[in-house]
Design a protein around this motif. Structure first.
Motif, PDB file in Angstrom:
ATOM      1  N   PRO A   1       0.807  -1.228   0.000  1.00  0.00           N
ATOM      2  CA  PRO A   1       0.000   0.000   0.000  1.00  0.00           C
ATOM      3  C   PRO A   1       0.838   1.275   0.000  1.00  0.00           C
ATOM      4  CG  PRO A   1      -0.442  -1.347   1.977  1.00  0.00           C
ATOM      5  CD  PRO A   1       0.477  -2.132   1.108  1.00  0.00           C
ATOM      6  N   GLU A   2       1.967   1.283   0.749  1.00  0.00           N
ATOM      7  CA  GLU A   2       2.770   2.519   0.812  1.00  0.00           C
ATOM      8  C   GLU A   2       3.389   2.855  -0.545  1.00  0.00           C
ATOM      9  OE1 GLU A   2       5.651   2.632   3.953  1.00  0.00           O
ATOM     10  OE2 GLU A   2       4.020   2.318   5.404  1.00  0.00           O
ATOM     11  N   THR A   3       3.926   1.847  -1.187  1.00  0.00           N
ATOM     12  CA  THR A   3       4.535   2.061  -2.511  1.00  0.00           C
ATOM     13  C   THR A   3       3.464   2.504  -3.502  1.00  0.00           C
ATOM     14  OG1 THR A   3       5.878   0.169  -1.952  1.00  0.00           O
ATOM     15  CG2 THR A   3       6.118   1.035  -4.176  1.00  0.00           C
ATOM     16  N   MET A   4       2.276   1.909  -3.376  1.00  0.00           N
ATOM     17  CA  MET A   4       1.199   2.285  -4.310  1.00  0.00           C
ATOM     18  C   MET A   4       0.762   3.729  -4.092  1.00  0.00           C
ATOM     19  SD  MET A   4      -1.038  -1.153  -4.602  1.00  0.00           S
ATOM     20  CE  MET A   4      -2.401  -0.506  -5.515  1.00  0.00           C
ATOM     21  N   LEU A   5       0.733   4.122  -2.801  1.00  0.00           N
ATOM     22  CA  LEU A   5       0.353   5.508  -2.491  1.00  0.00           C
ATOM     23  C   LEU A   5       1.379   6.476  -3.093  1.00  0.00           C
ATOM     24  CD1 LEU A   5      -1.839   7.001  -0.896  1.00  0.00           C
ATOM     25  CD2 LEU A   5      -0.261   7.066   1.040  1.00  0.00           C
ATOM     26  N   GLU A   6       2.658   6.114  -2.929  1.00  0.00           N
ATOM     27  CA  GLU A   6       3.731   6.950  -3.496  1.00  0.00           C
ATOM     28  C   GLU A   6       3.583   7.056  -5.013  1.00  0.00           C
ATOM     29  OE1 GLU A   6       6.041   9.361  -2.866  1.00  0.00           O
ATOM     30  OE2 GLU A   6       5.072   8.794  -0.991  1.00  0.00           O
TER      31      GLU A   6
ATOM     32  N   LYS B   1       1.412  14.529  -9.815  1.00  0.00           N
ATOM     33  CA  LYS B   1       2.319  15.660  -9.594  1.00  0.00           C
ATOM     34  C   LYS B   1       2.626  16.412 -10.892  1.00  0.00           C
ATOM     35  CE  LYS B   1       6.604  15.880  -7.274  1.00  0.00           C
ATOM     36  NZ  LYS B   1       7.636  15.024  -6.725  1.00  0.00           N
ATOM     37  N   PRO B   2       2.394  17.744 -10.915  1.00  0.00           N
ATOM     38  CA  PRO B   2       2.807  18.490 -12.119  1.00  0.00           C
ATOM     39  C   PRO B   2       4.337  18.514 -12.229  1.00  0.00           C
ATOM     40  CG  PRO B   2       1.522  19.873 -10.598  1.00  0.00           C
ATOM     41  CD  PRO B   2       1.842  18.609  -9.888  1.00  0.00           C
ATOM     42  N   SER B   3       4.850  18.686 -13.425  1.00  0.00           N
ATOM     43  CA  SER B   3       6.303  18.725 -13.613  1.00  0.00           C
ATOM     44  C   SER B   3       6.889  19.960 -12.951  1.00  0.00           C
ATOM     45  CB  SER B   3       6.609  18.764 -15.111  1.00  0.00           C
ATOM     46  OG  SER B   3       6.223  20.027 -15.621  1.00  0.00           O
ATOM     47  N   LYS B   4       8.179  19.874 -12.624  1.00  0.00           N
ATOM     48  CA  LYS B   4       8.846  21.035 -12.008  1.00  0.00           C
ATOM     49  C   LYS B   4       8.858  22.227 -12.972  1.00  0.00           C
ATOM     50  CE  LYS B   4      12.035  19.297  -8.575  1.00  0.00           C
ATOM     51  NZ  LYS B   4      12.554  17.961  -8.973  1.00  0.00           N
TER      52      LYS B   4
END
Ligand SMILES: Cc1ncc(COP(=O)(O)O)c(C=O)c1O
Length: 409
Positions: A14-19, A26-29
């Protein structure tokens, strides 16, 4: 998914999936460019108007007048004809030829239409110019204060905008000396010049512009000249960089002189050697520029009489402000040579131009743009007034600001 020994795929924990899910959203920098603060002022002004208050709009840099009637008629005729298809990527040939003729009529320059590229406003022209001229990491000099999208587009494309502070002494223009000093510190690959300039309304005379271009090009610095406010020159006639160097890139638009902001059509005059790259870029990014707008733009050249009348109304507005504002206490600004902006120093009233603009809107009902939009360093002391509205509005604005500031003294 992770691969187990033996090649089997199993779901992640679950943690890896959340990440992973966070990464997906996330928009690009590179897209992290600042917004236009003027939009916040516009939104606040609209809120006040929704509550029934009257607001005089001097915040947005766009003409109050419509496009020339010749342009509107041409668009109507094209619509009546029915099919609006793609056009040639570089623009309708007759429009490119008409733009080239404009250079003969206005600047006495015989320009080959093959060097003219029709773009989606000058904004589209900047993306094409920067992409075709620069590599990621290239350093491009800009005058500070200046039009914010220059630096934001450059950052989004991975280039480095290099702000060079200008002063009242050089009429807010980049000087050859300051450009070379920056180049010696760390090499520059490009420079953007603008005359008349936004937000200051000041202009470079032909000699100053010519010197700057010659010095830049001698060092291999590519010059992009933003000529969007040409035609709106009151002090003296603006010279085109195309007349001073065949290597410079000129960006222009139907938005300002021709009052066609929403039509989204502009043009570029590119060196011969760049045209094919620009064509390939534009073909991939946009296929072609909106067809209806191109028909309208071509006919706009036949509406010059109407546009000259609009220009004269700006001249009158300029007189009302340059004579009226000093009486309100806002008396520190340079002569306004062109465009439709006045950039005033308000340091005697405030150290925070955003707060000053908000209070002026709420308490005096006049919307203007805080200088921090144009100058992240010193803009806190400046306000930009756009005078593309009506003379009656300009008079009322001066009166309202005068009454408001009189209560503060
Ligand atoms: C200096 C300057 N350049 C370019 C633009 C972009 O105009 P457009 O994309 O409508 O041609 C503006 C708009 O305000 C401007 O002030």
């Amino acid at each position: 998914m992770r691969q187990e020994r033996g090649g089997e795929l199993r779901p992640n924990g679950p943690e890896t999936m959340l990440e992973a899910a966070k990464q997906l959203l996330k928009p690009s920098k590179r897209s992290d460019v600042p917004p236009f603060i003027v939009m916040d002022v516009m939104a606040a002004a609209a809120q006040r108007e929704a509550l029934g208050a009257r607001v005089i709009h001097m915040e947005v840099g766009q003409p109050a007048a419509p496009a020339p009637s010749t342009a509107i008629k041409a668009a109507q005729a094209a619509l009546a004809h029915g099919r609006i298809g793609y056009t040639e990527t570089l623009g309708i040939p007759s429009l490119r030829a008409r733009i080239a003729r404009h250079y003969k009529d206005t600047y006495d320059l015989a320009l080959d239409p093959v060097r003219v590229v029709v773009t989606t406003g000058s904004s589209g022209g900047f993306v094409l110019a920067f992409l075709s001229l620069f590599e990621p990491g290239d350093r491009v000099a800009l005058a500070n204060p200046g039009y914010p999208p220059y630096r934001h587009i450059l950052s989004a494309l991975g280039c480095e905008p290099v702000l060079i502070q200008t002063t009242e002494e050089t009429r807010w223009a980049l000087s050859a000396k300051s450009l070379i000093a920056e180049h010696r510190r760390k090499p520059l690959q490009g420079v953007v010049v603008a005359s008349p300039a936004n937000p200051t309304g000041t202009m470079m005379d032909a000699d100053t512009l010519s010197r700057l271009i010659a010095v830049a090009e001698a060092e291999g610095i590519r010059v992009i000249s933003d000529e969007i406010y040409h035609g709106l020159d009151y002090a003296f006639a603006a010279e085109t960089a195309a007349n001073l160097s065949e290597r410079s890139v000129v960006i222009n638009s139907f938005s300002k002189y021709f009052c066609m902001t929403g039509w989204r059509v502009g043009w570029m005059v590119a060196p011969d050697s760049l045209v094919r790259s620009v064509e390939r870029l534009q073909g991939n990014l946009a296929i072609s520029v909106p067809t209806l707008a191109q028909f309208a733009a071509q006919a706009a050249f036949d509406g010059r009489e109407e546009m000259e009348a609009v220009k004269h109304s700006y001249e009158e507005n300029r007189r009302i402000l340059t004579e009226g504002l000093p009486k309100t206490g806002i008396d520190k600004f340079l002569p306004v040579d062109g465009a439709f902006y006045l950039y005033a120093n308000i340091a005697r009233f405030s150290d925070d131009s955003l707060d000053f603009a908000k209070r002026m809107l709420n308490e005096a009902g006049v919307a203007a743009t805080p200088g921090i939009d144009f100058d992240p360093i010193d803009g806190k002391h400046f306000l930009r007034f756009c005078y593309a509205g009506s003379a009656a509005d300009m008079r009322e604005a001066v009166e309202r600001i005068g009454n408001w500031l009189a209560h503060k003294r």
